[in-house]
Design a protein around this motif. Structure first.
Motif, mmCIF file in Angstrom:
data_model
loop_
_atom_site.group_PDB
_atom_site.id
_atom_site.type_symbol
_atom_site.label_atom_id
_atom_site.label_comp_id
_atom_site.label_asym_id
_atom_site.label_seq_id
_atom_site.Cartn_x
_atom_site.Cartn_y
_atom_site.Cartn_z
ATOM 1 N N THR A 182 7.308 -4.469 -6.139
ATOM 2 C CA THR A 182 6.017 -3.923 -6.551
ATOM 3 C C THR A 182 5.030 -4.124 -5.422
ATOM 4 O OG1 THR A 182 4.169 -4.129 -8.114
ATOM 5 C CG2 THR A 182 5.443 -6.111 -7.658
ATOM 6 N N ARG A 183 3.962 -3.310 -5.397
ATOM 7 C CA ARG A 183 2.955 -3.464 -4.348
ATOM 8 C C ARG A 183 2.068 -4.679 -4.586
ATOM 9 N NH1 ARG A 183 2.642 1.962 -5.456
ATOM 10 N NH2 ARG A 183 0.683 1.702 -6.556
ATOM 11 N N SER A 230 0.844 -1.194 0.000
ATOM 12 C CA SER A 230 0.000 0.000 0.000
ATOM 13 C C SER A 230 0.880 1.244 0.000
ATOM 14 C CB SER A 230 -0.899 0.006 1.246
ATOM 15 O OG SER A 230 -1.513 1.270 1.430
ATOM 16 N N ASN A 231 0.373 2.331 -0.593
ATOM 17 C CA ASN A 231 1.086 3.605 -0.532
ATOM 18 C C ASN A 231 1.206 4.106 0.909
ATOM 19 O OD1 ASN A 231 1.529 3.880 -3.315
ATOM 20 N ND2 ASN A 231 -0.491 4.776 -3.638
ATOM 21 N N TYR A 232 0.314 3.624 1.781
ATOM 22 C CA TYR A 232 0.338 4.012 3.189
ATOM 23 C C TYR A 232 1.631 3.548 3.858
ATOM 24 C CZ TYR A 232 -1.587 4.841 7.878
ATOM 25 O OH TYR A 232 -1.805 5.298 9.145
ATOM 26 N N PRO A 238 6.298 -7.823 -12.328
ATOM 27 C CA PRO A 238 6.487 -6.433 -12.677
ATOM 28 C C PRO A 238 7.885 -5.954 -12.316
ATOM 29 C CG PRO A 238 4.404 -6.766 -11.532
ATOM 30 C CD PRO A 238 5.174 -8.030 -11.420
ATOM 31 N N SER A 239 8.415 -5.074 -13.123
ATOM 32 C CA SER A 239 9.771 -4.584 -12.887
ATOM 33 C C SER A 239 9.763 -3.549 -11.784
ATOM 34 C CB SER A 239 10.315 -3.955 -14.166
ATOM 35 O OG SER A 239 11.563 -3.370 -13.976
ATOM 36 N N GLY A 240 10.838 -3.513 -11.002
ATOM 37 C CA GLY A 240 10.981 -2.534 -9.926
ATOM 38 C C GLY A 240 12.338 -1.897 -10.004
ATOM 39 N N THR A 241 12.492 -0.705 -9.433
ATOM 40 C CA THR A 241 13.739 0.021 -9.513
ATOM 41 C C THR A 241 14.887 -0.729 -8.848
ATOM 42 O OG1 THR A 241 12.492 2.071 -9.449
ATOM 43 C CG2 THR A 241 14.822 2.238 -9.007
ATOM 44 N N ALA A 242 14.602 -1.412 -7.771
ATOM 45 C CA ALA A 242 15.681 -1.983 -6.967
ATOM 46 C C ALA A 242 16.259 -3.258 -7.507
ATOM 47 C CB ALA A 242 15.174 -2.217 -5.543
ATOM 48 N N GLY A 243 15.740 -3.827 -8.594
ATOM 49 C CA GLY A 243 16.213 -5.124 -9.028
ATOM 50 C C GLY A 243 17.512 -5.103 -9.716
#
Length: 214
Positions: free
Chosen positions: A126-127, A52-54, A209-214
């Motif tokens: 990813t969320r 979650s964005n929370y 899904p791709s994420g920045t940290a990978g």
């Protein structure tokens, strides 16, 4: 509410006002911190679950309350234009997937080139990962190549606790290291899902899904 005080070698940011803002924020949201960051100048810290964005609001309140400087990864393009100063204030580390060293190499260089550096990564990437996707392994490679420990952090919505685990140095056996992560994170309840009992490395054929940290 008792907030642990990081050791003198841990990178710090902010001051009395930002610490007070973070602590008030945690108190109003009903969250507490369990455990503490060890007195180490350089390490990789991972946070999960991220559903979650929370989660970002809770994590940012904790960072301010602890007065710890944690650099998270962001695309280098975010630093162009008016977002640049905001990204720098938030301690975002610019990464460029086109770099010859790759994201892992750039992060390793950032750790080695600074006496005090903490890199923060959401290993799920990813969320909304697939149930059997596993975790991206970039954090493991960064810590292993830089020769620094990994400190896991769990956001447990069931008890509203931010739990900081003990540091451990990645070995030559990724499967064994992920078994340690499974023991720490097993059954932790996130905002929208519960972590599985067994956390496994994400396989190339199941990248999700791709994420920045990978």
């Amino acid at each position: 509410m008792s907030i642990p005080v990081p050791g003198a070698r841990v990178p710090r940011r902010g001051g009395p006002i930002s610490r007070a803002v973070g602590r008030v924020g945690l108190r109003l949201m009903g969250w507490r911190i369990e455990g503490e960051y060890p007195d180490l100048p350089r390490f990789v810290t991972i946070g999960a679950p991220h559903s979650s964005n929370y989660d970002f609001i809770i994590a940012m309140a904790a960072v301010l309350a602890l007065d710890v400087r944690i650099r998270i990864l962001g695309k280098h393009t975010l630093f162009k234009g008016p977002l640049g100063p905001i990204m720098r204030w938030c301690d975002v580390l610019p990464v460029d997937r086109r770099s010859p060293n790759g994201v892992v190499g750039d992060c390793v260089a950032a750790i080695r080139d600074n006496a005090q550096t903490v890199i923060g990564i959401a290993p799920e990437g990813t969320r909304n990962p697939a149930p059997d996707a596993g975790w991206k392994t970039g954090f493991w490679h960064i810590a292993r190549q830089a020769g620094v420990p990994i400190i896991p952090v769990a956001l447990d919505y069931a008890s509203r606790t931010i739990r900081i685990g003990a540091p451990w140095w990645p070995s030559d056996d990724m499967a064994a290291d992920f078994a340690l992560l499974s023991a720490f994170y097993a059954g932790v309840q996130g905002a929208k899902r519960r972590l599985p009992d067994a956390i496994v490395p994400r396989q190339p054929g199941n990248a999700g899904p791709s994420g920045t940290a990978g």
